[in-house]
Write an enzyme that holds these catalytic residues in place. Structure first.
Site, mmCIF file in Angstrom:
data_model
loop_
_atom_site.group_PDB
_atom_site.id
_atom_site.type_symbol
_atom_site.label_atom_id
_atom_site.label_comp_id
_atom_site.label_asym_id
_atom_site.label_seq_id
_atom_site.Cartn_x
_atom_site.Cartn_y
_atom_site.Cartn_z
ATOM 1 N N HIS A 28 45.402 8.931 17.669
ATOM 2 C CA HIS A 28 45.361 8.186 18.935
ATOM 3 C C HIS A 28 43.955 7.640 19.179
ATOM 4 O O HIS A 28 43.784 6.458 19.514
ATOM 5 C CB HIS A 28 45.781 9.106 20.085
ATOM 6 C CG HIS A 28 45.503 8.547 21.437
ATOM 7 N ND1 HIS A 28 46.427 7.849 22.174
ATOM 8 C CD2 HIS A 28 44.360 8.564 22.199
ATOM 9 C CE1 HIS A 28 45.889 7.468 23.320
ATOM 10 N NE2 HIS A 28 44.633 7.891 23.365
ATOM 11 N N GLU A 29 42.937 8.500 19.006
ATOM 12 C CA GLU A 29 41.558 8.053 19.208
ATOM 13 C C GLU A 29 41.174 6.983 18.188
ATOM 14 O O GLU A 29 40.443 6.037 18.509
ATOM 15 C CB GLU A 29 40.596 9.243 19.111
ATOM 16 C CG GLU A 29 40.811 10.306 20.177
ATOM 17 C CD GLU A 29 40.614 9.775 21.580
ATOM 18 O OE1 GLU A 29 39.798 8.851 21.767
ATOM 19 O OE2 GLU A 29 41.291 10.277 22.500
ATOM 20 N N HIS B 194 42.053 3.506 19.233
ATOM 21 C CA HIS B 194 41.049 2.812 20.050
ATOM 22 C C HIS B 194 40.001 2.143 19.164
ATOM 23 O O HIS B 194 39.554 1.025 19.448
ATOM 24 C CB HIS B 194 40.370 3.805 21.003
ATOM 25 C CG HIS B 194 41.251 4.301 22.101
ATOM 26 N ND1 HIS B 194 41.887 3.446 22.971
ATOM 27 C CD2 HIS B 194 41.615 5.560 22.469
ATOM 28 C CE1 HIS B 194 42.601 4.159 23.835
ATOM 29 N NE2 HIS B 194 42.453 5.440 23.552
ATOM 30 N N GLU C 56 45.900 2.508 26.091
ATOM 31 C CA GLU C 56 46.365 3.870 25.780
ATOM 32 C C GLU C 56 47.750 3.851 25.139
ATOM 33 O O GLU C 56 48.028 4.620 24.214
ATOM 34 C CB GLU C 56 46.379 4.727 27.042
ATOM 35 C CG GLU C 56 45.006 5.061 27.591
ATOM 36 C CD GLU C 56 44.160 5.860 26.618
ATOM 37 O OE1 GLU C 56 44.717 6.692 25.875
ATOM 38 O OE2 GLU C 56 42.931 5.653 26.610
ATOM 39 N N ASP D 115 48.578 5.265 21.483
ATOM 40 C CA ASP D 115 49.669 6.219 21.234
ATOM 41 C C ASP D 115 50.532 5.750 20.061
ATOM 42 O O ASP D 115 50.941 6.563 19.220
ATOM 43 C CB ASP D 115 50.544 6.368 22.476
ATOM 44 C CG ASP D 115 49.959 7.338 23.496
ATOM 45 O OD1 ASP D 115 49.000 8.049 23.155
ATOM 46 O OD2 ASP D 115 50.467 7.376 24.643
#
Length: 401
Positions: free
Chosen positions: A266-267, A270, A341, A345
């Site tokens: 997930h990070e 970004h 976000e 995800d």
């Protein structure tokens, strides 16, 4: 003029209080519903923590208004009279440091209550008095050194440059980028001990995940977050060669390897979508707007307060009123962030699976006692992440209630 700025600040405080009141009412009703995502015990505990925290926020907002009245009414004039120094830049440093120190003492009771009473009561805080004092002293030294240095530079620009606000913006924006670069390697280690991840199997899996998206880092580290708090977290810190993966020791204890990789995925989403760069750009736009506004304040504003339009007075106005601009820009940042976000995800689910990411998010919510529901107005202003219920639904989790 004085009535106008007082009214503006009052509307700002009223907005904050209203949002918190609506959130307290919403969560107070929702906590009686059937528990979702969290266990029934954690669901109730998370709701009670949210209600208690928002009540503290309401009181904090009211104190903030009283502090505003103090500064505008006579505090700025009083502080100016206490500093008898010829050099304007040096006087500005002393003034702003004094301003910050007084503000710190107003906020200290809330910090102590949050750490030693509220967070202790709900099982979050592991902080003792010695560590609290040490952290406070370290933060104070950094404020004096960095805050004093930046104030001196901005004051020099105001004194010697006609369009000072433009150059002041450029300076602060550059400093903001530098802080992002040095934070994981120079600043964060002042407060936490960083250790190279010892679990070779996990480390190898993380490095393989990083290589899959072409992310080069300074390493994979764990930090002793549990000495302060029991909450779980992980982050990618830094820019350029200073980038590093940071895992809270609490996170490693509670998540399985695949769940942890899903969270890191997930990070990485970004990083892949350049969200960090986008956020810096958006912060730059807000900072530019603030410098434009505070760089063109009318002299009449300072006259009604009873002080001259000096570098320290301009900086003080910036510190007092910039939270108002930030609050009403937060919905824009929040809307963009929530969209990012969802995309992150999706990327995290691709790195592992939707099931692993969903399981990790539910564990994080249970361990962190994060209440999964919020009032729409609170979400609109404050949420940088979508409600957990909505995130899990997008990952295919059936939510009852």
């Amino acid at each position: 003029m004085l009535l106008t700025i007082g009214a503006i600040f009052f509307i700002y405080i009223l907005t904050k209080v209203y949002i918190s009141v609506m959130e307290v009412g919403y969560v107070s009703d929702a906590k009686n519903d059937k528990a979702v995502i969290l266990t029934p015990t954690n669901y109730l505990k998370a709701a009670n923590y949210k209600i208690a925290s928002q009540r503290v926020e309401i009181l904090s907002a009211l104190i903030e208004y009283l502090v505003f009245i103090f500064w505008i009414g006579f505090g700025l004039k009083w502080l100016e009279s206490m500093i008898v120094v010829e050099d304007m830049a040096f006087k500005s440093v002393l003034f702003i440091l004094g301003f910050g120190i007084i503000g710190f003492f107003f906020s200290l009771p809330f910090s102590i209550y949050q750490t030693f009473f509220l967070d202790k009561k709900f099982g979050f805080s592991n902080m003792d008095a010695k560590l609290f004092i040490t952290d406070t002293l370290k933060s104070s030294v950094m404020f004096i050194l960095f805050g004093g240095g930046i104030t001196w530079l901005i004051s020099k620009i105001i004194i010697h440059v006609e369009d000072w606000w433009l150059w002041g913006f450029a300076l602060i924006f550059a400093i903001m980028i530098v802080i992002n670069v040095i934070y994981p390697t120079l600043i964060a280690p002042i407060f936490n001990k960083f250790t190279i991840l010892e679990n070779e199997e996990l480390k190898e899996s993380i490095e393989k995940l990083l290589d899959s998206v072409g992310l080069k880092t300074d390493g994979v580290f764990t930090i002793d977050a549990s000495k302060r708090d029991n909450r779980l977290n992980a982050y990618f810190g830094g820019l350029g060669k200073s980038k590093r993966v940071v895992l809270f020791d609490t996170l490693i204890e509670k998540l399985s390897k695949n769940e942890l990789l899903a969270v890191l995925g997930h990070e990485l989403g970004h990083f892949k979508h350049k969200d960090i760069i986008k956020n810096i750009f958006m912060m730059g736009v807000l900072l530019f707007l603030m410098f434009f506004i505070f760089g063109n304040l009318p002299i009449s504003l300072f006259e009604v307060i009873g002080i001259e339009k000096t570098p320290y007075a301009i900086i003080a106005m910036f510190l007092i009123f910039s939270p108002i601009i930030s609050l009403f820009f937060m919905p824009i940042f929040g809307m963009v962030s929530r969209r990012n976000e969802y995309h992150a995800d999706e990327f995290g689910a691709e790195c592992e699976s939707k099931e692993e990411l969903a399981s990790a998010l539910q564990k994080l919510a249970n361990e962190n006692k994060s209440f999964p529901k919020s009032h729409p107005l609170y979400i609109f202003f404050y949420h940088t992440h979508p409600p957990l219920v909505e995130r899990l639904k997008r990952l295919g989790v059936k939510i009852d209630g």
